[in-house]
Design a protein around this motif. Structure first.
Motif, PDB file in Angstrom:
ATOM      1  N   TRP A  98       0.030  -8.557   3.510  1.00 30.73           N
ATOM      2  CA  TRP A  98      -0.286  -8.169   2.613  1.00 30.73           C
ATOM      3  C   TRP A  98      -1.587  -7.366   2.202  1.00 30.73           C
ATOM      4  N   ALA A  99      -2.599  -7.923   2.885  1.00 36.71           N
ATOM      5  CA  ALA A  99      -3.815  -7.771   2.621  1.00 36.71           C
ATOM      6  C   ALA A  99      -4.047  -6.506   3.326  1.00 36.71           C
ATOM      7  N   ALA A 100      -3.669  -6.336   4.691  1.00 40.52           N
ATOM      8  CA  ALA A 100      -3.718  -5.131   5.631  1.00 40.52           C
ATOM      9  C   ALA A 100      -2.907  -3.828   4.778  1.00 40.52           C
ATOM     10  N   TYR A 160       1.075  -8.126  13.993  1.00 44.29           N
ATOM     11  CA  TYR A 160       1.770  -6.858  14.258  1.00 44.29           C
ATOM     12  C   TYR A 160       2.103  -5.908  12.999  1.00 44.29           C
ATOM     13  N   VAL A 161       1.701  -6.481  11.884  1.00 42.83           N
ATOM     14  CA  VAL A 161       1.786  -5.392  10.694  1.00 42.83           C
ATOM     15  C   VAL A 161       0.593  -4.423  11.071  1.00 42.83           C
ATOM     16  N   ALA A 162      -0.634  -4.996  11.171  1.00 38.83           N
ATOM     17  CA  ALA A 162      -1.920  -4.463  11.770  1.00 38.83           C
ATOM     18  C   ALA A 162      -1.753  -3.331  12.680  1.00 38.83           C
ATOM     19  N   ALA A 163      -0.979  -3.864  13.995  1.00 34.34           N
ATOM     20  CA  ALA A 163      -0.792  -2.896  15.077  1.00 34.34           C
ATOM     21  C   ALA A 163       0.229  -1.793  14.589  1.00 34.34           C
ATOM     22  N   ALA A 164       1.380  -2.043  14.096  1.00 38.83           N
ATOM     23  CA  ALA A 164       2.206  -0.890  13.338  1.00 38.83           C
ATOM     24  C   ALA A 164       1.407   0.162  12.553  1.00 38.83           C
ATOM     25  N   ILE A 165       0.506  -0.176  11.541  1.00 42.86           N
ATOM     26  CA  ILE A 165      -0.322   0.556  10.807  1.00 42.86           C
ATOM     27  C   ILE A 165      -1.292   1.508  11.561  1.00 42.86           C
ATOM     28  N   ALA A 166      -1.958   0.785  12.598  1.00 41.53           N
ATOM     29  CA  ALA A 166      -2.753   1.390  13.549  1.00 41.53           C
ATOM     30  C   ALA A 166      -2.038   2.559  14.589  1.00 41.53           C
ATOM     31  N   GLY A 167      -0.579   2.141  14.597  1.00 42.50           N
ATOM     32  CA  GLY A 167       0.184   3.182  15.608  1.00 42.50           C
ATOM     33  C   GLY A 167       0.692   4.101  14.896  1.00 42.50           C
ATOM     34  N   GLY A 168       0.722   4.229  13.365  1.00 43.48           N
ATOM     35  CA  GLY A 168       0.999   5.270  12.622  1.00 43.48           C
ATOM     36  C   GLY A 168       2.003   5.063  11.469  1.00 43.48           C
ATOM     37  N   ALA A 169       2.483   3.613  11.578  1.00 44.87           N
ATOM     38  CA  ALA A 169       3.507   3.517  10.423  1.00 44.87           C
ATOM     39  C   ALA A 169       3.052   3.539   9.029  1.00 44.87           C
ATOM     40  N   ARG A 170       3.854   4.194   8.075  1.00 41.75           N
ATOM     41  CA  ARG A 170       3.360   4.646   6.725  1.00 41.75           C
ATOM     42  C   ARG A 170       4.224   4.345   5.887  1.00 41.75           C
ATOM     43  N   ARG A 210      -0.442 -10.802  -7.883  1.00 42.24           N
ATOM     44  CA  ARG A 210      -1.621 -11.643  -8.512  1.00 42.24           C
ATOM     45  C   ARG A 210      -2.822 -11.810  -7.406  1.00 42.24           C
ATOM     46  N   ARG A 211      -2.171 -12.170  -6.107  1.00 42.74           N
ATOM     47  CA  ARG A 211      -3.089 -12.451  -4.929  1.00 42.74           C
ATOM     48  C   ARG A 211      -3.561 -11.114  -4.386  1.00 42.74           C
ATOM     49  N   HIS A 212      -2.691  -9.886  -4.445  1.00 43.79           N
ATOM     50  CA  HIS A 212      -3.093  -8.514  -3.908  1.00 43.79           C
ATOM     51  C   HIS A 212      -2.896  -7.638  -4.865  1.00 43.79           C
TER      52      HIS A 212
END
Length: 302
Positions: free
Chosen positions: A158-160, A126-136, A192-194
């Motif tokens: 975090w990766a997305a 759902y984070v990837a979907a929000a980004i694709a939908g325009g969340a900035r 450290r991970r990202h």
């Protein structure tokens, strides 16, 4: 030797436009503003009405108005792109809040399309979907949500966010009250991970000011926001430590304006007044109030 030239900050909201003109900046890039679904906002205000029990001090809401009035006020203060930061406190809330934020961005032309996240199955999707939908711009509140920011469930999200270069305003400091997962240690593990993740540490990370400043100094995409810092209200309970002003001055390119409007117990202008009286100079103020936040948002595509 004389210090840097510092124009006195505004003493009232009505003085803000003239103050910005004196600095020579076109407005305010406030990265920490809350617009919420009405039922949630009522509950947040009810919580602050109980602040003397929850926090041991009164917390009167300065801008307890309806949404159109709050939008008119924040625009009048000079905020050119309006965040609508939300944050869940239990599983299953984030998708609903993200849908509301998307609708807010559609109906408010000068809004920043925001979103949020919570450690739960499906968060990466759902984070990837929000980004694709325009969340900035995203918001995370470790204390309210009572979760660990380094929970492995969050790694796909975090990766997305890291790949998209989208900033996340994260309240992870232990103010106004400590939580089981607050503090800089778990945020450092996330980084450290990202290591390319863009984080904006809310409230300068108070009261762990110095340890969060360490993260801003050592990670290229970690910023500090000024929310409630340098105000009379905060300096009484979480004052900046000795030597911290020098660090803030040196971090001039990594500090962005935040306010917590409308949930603040003083006029908006007092945030600007408090920052100006630090005496770090007009050029520092220009960066903090406008240039840094604007550049951060533009990099994310706002």
């Amino acid at each position: 030797m004389a210090g840097p030239i510092t124009t006195p900050g505004p003493s009232s909201d009505e003085q803000i436009p003239a103050y910005l003109d004196a600095l020579g900046i076109p407005g305010l890039a406030d990265i920490h503003v809350h617009f919420l679904p009405e039922p949630m906002l009522v509950k947040v205000w009810d919580f602050f009405d109980r602040a003397s029990t929850e926090y041991g001090r009164e917390w009167p809401i300065a801008y307890r108005f309806d949404e159109p009035t709050r939008l008119e006020l924040i625009r009048g203060m000079g905020v050119r792109a309006i965040p609508a930061l939300t944050y869940p406190h239990k599983p299953g809330m984030a998708v609903w809040l993200n849908d509301w934020c998307a609708d807010f961005a559609r109906r408010v032309p000068d809004a920043i399309h925001c979103a949020t996240l919570y450690p739960e199955p499906g968060v990466g999707e759902y984070v990837a979907a929000a980004i694709a939908g325009g969340a900035r711009l995203f918001k995370m509140h470790v204390q309210v949500g009572v979760f660990a920011p380094d929970d492995p469930l969050l790694d796909p999200a975090w990766a997305a966010l890291s790949q998209a270069r989208i900033p996340v305003v994260i309240h992870a400091g232990s103010g106004p009250i400590e939580g089981p997962y607050t503090g800089p240690g778990r945020v450092a593990e996330v980084l450290r991970r990202h290591p390319e993740l863009t984080l904006v540490i809310a409230h300068l990370g108070m009261p762990e000011y110095d340890r969060f400043a360490d993260l801003a100094e050592t990670h290229p995409n970690v910023y500090l926001d000024t929310t409630m810092a340098a105000t009379d209200f905060t300096e009484r309970s979480a004052p900046m430590p000795p030597g911290y002003l020098q660090r803030l001055g040196a971090l001039a390119d990594k500090v962005v304006l935040g306010s917590d409007f409308p949930n603040i117990p003083y006029p908006y202008a007092h945030q600007l007044f408090g920052l100006a009286r630090l005496g770090l100079g007009d050029e520092w103020m220009r960066k903090v109030l406008w240039h840094n936040g604007r550049a951060l948002l533009e990099r994310a595509g706002v």
